[in-house]
Write a protein that holds these residues in place. Structure first.
Motif, PDB file in Angstrom:
ATOM      1  N   PRO A  21      -2.573   0.918   4.992  1.00 31.52           N
ATOM      2  CA  PRO A  21      -1.357   0.137   5.224  1.00 31.52           C
ATOM      3  C   PRO A  21      -0.978  -0.715   4.016  1.00 31.52           C
ATOM      4  O   PRO A  21      -1.828  -1.100   3.219  1.00 31.52           O
ATOM      5  N   LEU A  23      -0.260  -4.004   2.780  1.00 34.27           N
ATOM      6  CA  LEU A  23      -0.516  -5.383   3.180  1.00 34.27           C
ATOM      7  C   LEU A  23      -0.275  -6.316   1.999  1.00 34.27           C
ATOM      8  O   LEU A  23      -0.144  -5.882   0.858  1.00 34.27           O
ATOM      9  N   GLN A  24      -0.268  -7.617   2.285  1.00 32.93           N
ATOM     10  CA  GLN A  24       0.018  -8.636   1.276  1.00 32.93           C
ATOM     11  C   GLN A  24      -1.284  -9.189   0.674  1.00 32.93           C
ATOM     12  O   GLN A  24      -2.244  -9.448   1.394  1.00 32.93           O
ATOM     13  N   THR A  45      -4.032  -9.005   3.719  1.00 35.04           N
ATOM     14  CA  THR A  45      -3.756  -9.098   5.155  1.00 35.04           C
ATOM     15  C   THR A  45      -2.253  -8.880   5.362  1.00 35.04           C
ATOM     16  O   THR A  45      -1.499  -8.762   4.395  1.00 35.04           O
ATOM     17  N   SER A  46      -1.827  -8.872   6.606  1.00 38.43           N
ATOM     18  CA  SER A  46      -0.412  -8.600   6.872  1.00 38.43           C
ATOM     19  C   SER A  46       0.514  -9.681   6.326  1.00 38.43           C
ATOM     20  O   SER A  46       1.627  -9.392   5.911  1.00 38.43           O
ATOM     21  N   ASP A  47       0.051 -10.944   6.278  1.00 38.71           N
ATOM     22  CA  ASP A  47       0.919 -12.018   5.788  1.00 38.71           C
ATOM     23  C   ASP A  47       0.406 -12.687   4.513  1.00 38.71           C
ATOM     24  O   ASP A  47       0.963 -13.686   4.057  1.00 38.71           O
ATOM     25  N   ASN A  56      -6.401 -12.630  11.428  1.00 38.68           N
ATOM     26  CA  ASN A  56      -5.660 -11.972  10.357  1.00 38.68           C
ATOM     27  C   ASN A  56      -5.789 -10.451  10.307  1.00 38.68           C
ATOM     28  O   ASN A  56      -5.221  -9.831   9.417  1.00 38.68           O
TER      29      ASN A  56
END
Length: 168
Positions: A21, A23-24, A45-47, A56
């Motif tokens: 994925p 992710l950031q 992680t996603s954010d 997270n």
């Protein structure tokens, strides 16, 4: 013809699960052992923040190797770190090492090994962006990531770099 369509359908169905994925970045750093740079590490992680595994997930740790390392060397180092942290039993460590032997392989300069901790605490592994295996034991995931992220890690400088707050 029917076999071809079945293959295409299977690929379309599996594709989302196979891709790493996007992710950031939370943080990144380099792991050195004595005089040698062994790998660069990135935590995502996603954010782009990290407060804990459950909060997270998914959490991605990607290692880009600066030199060749054998599968067995990496597994031995992993077990050594679990022993250092003292959070898992010898039986767990041996079971996980045996599972890793079926997933991991030798890596060379430039290879990227990634571990993706899912919401359910299972871990998917990727080599150079391609899926190579999964460990379903939900105890494994957090204890594997703790090698780099636990306060008592043997690489506190790298931990600080990985957990650095993302700058806007």
């Amino acid at each position: 013809m029917q076999k071809k369509w079945l293959s295409i359908l299977l690929l379309v169905w599996l594709w989302p699960a196979a891709a790493v994925p996007d992710l950031q970045l939370v943080g990144e750093g380099t792991f050195r052992y004595m005089f040698w740079q062994l790998y660069d590490a990135r935590l995502k992680t996603s954010d782009g923040s990290f407060e804990g595994y459950e909060k997270n997930a998914p959490v991605l740790l990607e290692l880009t190797y600066k030199r060749s390392i054998s599968r067995d060397q990496f597994i031995d180092a992993t077990v050594d770190q679990w022993q250092h942290l003292g959070q898992s039993s010898q039986a767990q460590q041996q079971d996980w090492a045996n599972q890793l032997k079926t997933i991991w392989q030798d890596v060379g300069r430039g290879d990227r090994l990634a571990a993706l901790l899912q919401h359910d605490m299972t871990v998917d592994f990727y080599l150079n962006g391609e899926p190579i295996g999964r460990i379903d034991d939900t105890d494994f995931g957090p204890l594997f990531f703790d090698i780099w992220l636990h306060p008592d890690t043997s690489a506190p400088g790298l931990r600080r770099q990985l957990l650095a707050a993302r700058r806007g």
